[in-house]
Design a protein around this motif. Structure first.
Motif, PDB file in Angstrom:
ATOM      1  N   ILE A   1      93.110  70.141 -29.816  1.00 14.79           N
ATOM      2  CA  ILE A   1      94.517  71.102 -29.842  1.00 14.79           C
ATOM      3  C   ILE A   1      95.404  70.603 -29.326  1.00 14.79           C
ATOM      4  N   ALA A   2      95.602  70.199 -28.273  1.00 22.20           N
ATOM      5  CA  ALA A   2      96.732  69.635 -27.450  1.00 22.20           C
ATOM      6  C   ALA A   2      97.143  68.525 -28.349  1.00 22.20           C
ATOM      7  N   THR A   3      96.314  67.602 -28.901  1.00 27.20           N
ATOM      8  CA  THR A   3      96.932  66.641 -30.086  1.00 27.20           C
ATOM      9  C   THR A   3      97.398  66.851 -31.111  1.00 27.20           C
ATOM     10  N   ALA A   4      96.843  67.920 -31.670  1.00 27.30           N
ATOM     11  CA  ALA A   4      97.318  68.666 -32.980  1.00 27.30           C
ATOM     12  C   ALA A   4      98.818  69.051 -32.616  1.00 27.30           C
ATOM     13  N   VAL A   5      99.036  70.003 -31.786  1.00 18.86           N
ATOM     14  CA  VAL A   5     100.281  70.570 -31.508  1.00 18.86           C
ATOM     15  C   VAL A   5     101.124  69.822 -30.840  1.00 18.86           C
ATOM     16  N   SER A   6     100.811  68.631 -30.271  1.00 17.17           N
ATOM     17  CA  SER A   6     101.692  67.557 -29.755  1.00 17.17           C
ATOM     18  C   SER A   6     102.398  67.037 -31.050  1.00 17.17           C
ATOM     19  N   TYR A   7     101.904  67.028 -32.067  1.00 19.43           N
ATOM     20  CA  TYR A   7     102.721  66.616 -33.284  1.00 19.43           C
ATOM     21  C   TYR A   7     104.076  67.370 -33.385  1.00 19.43           C
ATOM     22  N   PHE A   8     104.142  68.668 -33.035  1.00 13.68           N
ATOM     23  CA  PHE A   8     105.312  69.467 -33.372  1.00 13.68           C
ATOM     24  C   PHE A   8     106.192  69.600 -32.087  1.00 13.68           C
ATOM     25  N   GLY A   9     105.963  69.012 -30.993  1.00 13.18           N
ATOM     26  CA  GLY A   9     106.868  68.683 -29.871  1.00 13.18           C
ATOM     27  C   GLY A   9     106.045  68.641 -28.619  1.00 13.18           C
ATOM     28  N   ASP A  10     106.728  68.806 -27.248  1.00 15.12           N
ATOM     29  CA  ASP A  10     106.182  68.330 -26.068  1.00 15.12           C
ATOM     30  C   ASP A  10     106.126  69.546 -25.322  1.00 15.12           C
ATOM     31  N   ASP A  11     106.394  70.988 -25.991  1.00 14.22           N
ATOM     32  CA  ASP A  11     106.324  72.160 -25.327  1.00 14.22           C
ATOM     33  C   ASP A  11     104.873  72.437 -24.669  1.00 14.22           C
ATOM     34  N   TYR A  12     104.009  72.076 -25.332  1.00 16.05           N
ATOM     35  CA  TYR A  12     102.643  72.004 -24.975  1.00 16.05           C
ATOM     36  C   TYR A  12     102.466  71.794 -23.293  1.00 16.05           C
ATOM     37  N   LEU A  13     102.922  70.995 -23.035  1.00 19.89           N
ATOM     38  CA  LEU A  13     103.146  70.385 -21.682  1.00 19.89           C
ATOM     39  C   LEU A  13     103.290  71.610 -20.636  1.00 19.89           C
ATOM     40  N   GLN A  14     104.045  72.415 -20.902  1.00 16.92           N
ATOM     41  CA  GLN A  14     104.278  73.723 -19.946  1.00 16.92           C
ATOM     42  C   GLN A  14     103.053  74.156 -19.602  1.00 16.92           C
ATOM     43  N   ALA A  15     101.614  73.974 -20.308  1.00 19.61           N
ATOM     44  CA  ALA A  15     100.464  74.629 -19.862  1.00 19.61           C
ATOM     45  C   ALA A  15      99.933  74.017 -18.757  1.00 19.61           C
ATOM     46  N   PHE A  16     100.504  72.584 -18.726  1.00 19.02           N
ATOM     47  CA  PHE A  16      99.916  71.876 -17.569  1.00 19.02           C
ATOM     48  C   PHE A  16     101.022  71.607 -16.448  1.00 19.02           C
ATOM     49  N   ALA A  17     101.862  72.774 -16.392  1.00 17.10           N
ATOM     50  CA  ALA A  17     102.854  72.520 -15.226  1.00 17.10           C
ATOM     51  C   ALA A  17     102.419  72.853 -13.865  1.00 17.10           C
ATOM     52  N   HIS A  18     101.105  73.467 -13.807  1.00 19.22           N
ATOM     53  CA  HIS A  18     100.381  73.979 -12.422  1.00 19.22           C
ATOM     54  C   HIS A  18      99.086  73.330 -12.559  1.00 19.22           C
ATOM     55  N   SER A  19      98.941  71.915 -12.952  1.00 21.70           N
ATOM     56  CA  SER A  19      97.638  71.644 -13.115  1.00 21.70           C
ATOM     57  C   SER A  19      97.180  70.486 -12.123  1.00 21.70           C
ATOM     58  N   TRP A  20      98.119  70.307 -11.199  1.00 24.54           N
ATOM     59  CA  TRP A  20      97.675  69.463 -10.179  1.00 24.54           C
ATOM     60  C   TRP A  20      97.143  70.179  -9.129  1.00 24.54           C
ATOM     61  N   THR A  21      95.607  70.208  -9.416  1.00 29.60           N
ATOM     62  CA  THR A  21      94.840  70.814  -8.746  1.00 29.60           C
ATOM     63  C   THR A  21      93.256  70.223  -8.323  1.00 29.60           C
ATOM     64  N   PHE A  22      92.724  71.071  -7.815  1.00 28.99           N
ATOM     65  CA  PHE A  22      91.236  70.601  -7.392  1.00 28.99           C
ATOM     66  C   PHE A  22      90.695  71.838  -7.412  1.00 28.99           C
ATOM     67  N   SER A  23      89.208  71.953  -7.718  1.00 28.46           N
ATOM     68  CA  SER A  23      88.287  72.924  -7.374  1.00 28.46           C
ATOM     69  C   SER A  23      87.925  73.129  -5.991  1.00 28.46           C
ATOM     70  N   GLN A  24      87.724  74.475  -5.643  1.00 26.21           N
ATOM     71  CA  GLN A  24      87.542  74.593  -4.132  1.00 26.21           C
ATOM     72  C   GLN A  24      86.092  74.500  -3.774  1.00 26.21           C
ATOM     73  N   PHE A  25      86.116  73.124  -2.936  1.00 26.86           N
ATOM     74  CA  PHE A  25      84.728  72.903  -2.124  1.00 26.86           C
ATOM     75  C   PHE A  25      84.871  73.227  -0.924  1.00 26.86           C
ATOM     76  N   GLY A  26      84.244  74.121  -0.312  1.00 25.08           N
ATOM     77  CA  GLY A  26      84.118  74.349   1.092  1.00 25.08           C
ATOM     78  C   GLY A  26      82.830  73.946   1.855  1.00 25.08           C
ATOM     79  N   THR A  27      82.648  74.596   2.946  1.00 23.09           N
ATOM     80  CA  THR A  27      81.366  74.136   3.898  1.00 23.09           C
ATOM     81  C   THR A  27      80.314  75.299   3.282  1.00 23.09           C
TER      82      THR A  27
END
Length: 346
Positions: free
Chosen positions: A25-51
């Motif tokens: 889906i990301a590849t398909a909509v990238s054909y129309f522009g780079d606005d889809y990247l806004q969905a990844f604006a906060h994706s520098w993350t990691f699942s919470q692994f605690g003790t």
């Protein structure tokens, strides 16, 4: 029907290999522009692994969904469910003639770019059709899962594997009202969040270190899950590592599209994220080697956790660098000539 002259140059987005639905889906909509990247604006993350005791449901969870990608993409879309084969083919021909890609749902049994299970194994799969040649009765397809570009599939094969679902796209008639993205503010807020400095946040870097310390146990849980289904199935730990690579690659693209790359500080951040992506990719490949019959598992278990901790330290440095950049900016503002003049007249 004359041959279509507008073959779409739609290359699969890097980093999404094995990401069947969201990646295509990301590849398909990238054909129309780079606005889809806004969905990844906060994706520098990691699942919470605690003790705390293990909660395996934490694994294999994406921080974004295809709805997020489509929300920000400058496209409208229609999901055609339970569509008949004749109607699907007519719609595909119309969309291709208009120069628009089509996402399709098909049995991998009928996908010739699957060398190991073509006409051997049945699995639900999504890919993108980008052209049709009536002289050969062949589709040209792009599939991010296998990083294939303009691979041909006969209409006969497609018809045999078609699973009555397609998604069509078109340029949006009414654009989504989005605020201008201040990339410096985005980086600052995410750095604070990832460091656990915002309310109700945790240090993702500490979670990485816990994940590294418990890695062998997570692997054993992954093996148990795979044995419950079939040895070739993707498992949650594999997906977790895949999503980490994907999110960082798309986050880096987002930064590169929005930031002033002439700034020395931004060049350092860009280089650091590039190294982080390379390191996570190596970690993921090392993990996949654990499932090879002759794998030296002891060596991998002795090496891989330390690599994860090294990446955690590197990404933590990125976050602190972003905080220091903001502190220097504020200090420079205070020491600017205009500010000094105001201070001297008080």
């Amino acid at each position: 029907m004359p041959p279509f002259s507008n073959l779409l140059d739609l290359k699969p987005l890097s980093g999404f290999d094995w990401s069947c639905f969201n990646g295509n889906i990301a590849t398909a909509v990238s054909y129309f522009g780079d606005d889809y990247l806004q969905a990844f604006a906060h994706s520098w993350t990691f699942s919470q692994f605690g003790t705390d005791p293990f909660s395996y449901d934490l694994l294999g969870h994406e921080s974004y969904t295809y709805e997020d990608i489509l929300k920000y993409a400058n496209t409208d879309y229609t999901l055609h469910r339970e569509i008949s084969l004749p109607d699907a083919l007519n719609t595909i021909y119309q969309e291709l003639e208009a120069g628009r890609p089509v996402l399709v749902k098909c049995d991998s049994f009928a996908c010739p770019w699957f060398p190991d299970n073509y006409h051997a194994l049945h699995n639900t799969h999504f890919f993108i059709i980008v052209n049709y040649d009536p002289q050969t009765d062949m589709f040209a397809c792009t599939d991010v899962s296998y990083m294939t570009h303009n691979y041909t599939q006969s209409v006969a094969d497609f018809s045999q594997g078609f699973m009555n679902e397609i998604m069509t796209f078109s340029p949006r008639t009414s654009t989504l009202d989005l605020e201008d993205t201040d990339i410096d503010l985005v980086l600052l807020n995410i750095a604070k969040t990832n460091l656990g400095l915002q309310p109700q946040t945790y240090s993702i870097f500490e979670a990485m270190r816990v994940f590294a310390d418990q890695f062998e146990q997570w692997y054993q849980l992954a093996v148990m899950e795979m044995n419950q289904f079939n040895p070739g199935a993707a498992n949650k730990l594999h997906l977790e590592l895949l999503y980490i690579v994907q999110s960082r690659m798309q986050f880096l693209k987002f930064v590169e599209y929005r930031a002033d790359l002439e700034q020395a500080n931004m060049q350092c951040i860009r280089a650091a994220f590039t190294q982080s992506i390379k390191s996570w990719s190596v970690i993921r490949m090392m993990y996949l080697k654990l499932y090879e019959p002759k794998a030296n598992k002891e060596h991998i278990f002795n090496t891989l956790p330390e690599k994860i901790k090294a990446v955690a330290a590197m990404e933590e440095d990125i976050a602190y660098t972003i905080l220091h950049m903001e502190q220097m900016r504020l200090l420079n503002d205070q020491l600017s000539p205009r500010h000094r003049h105001t201070f001297s007249t008080l």
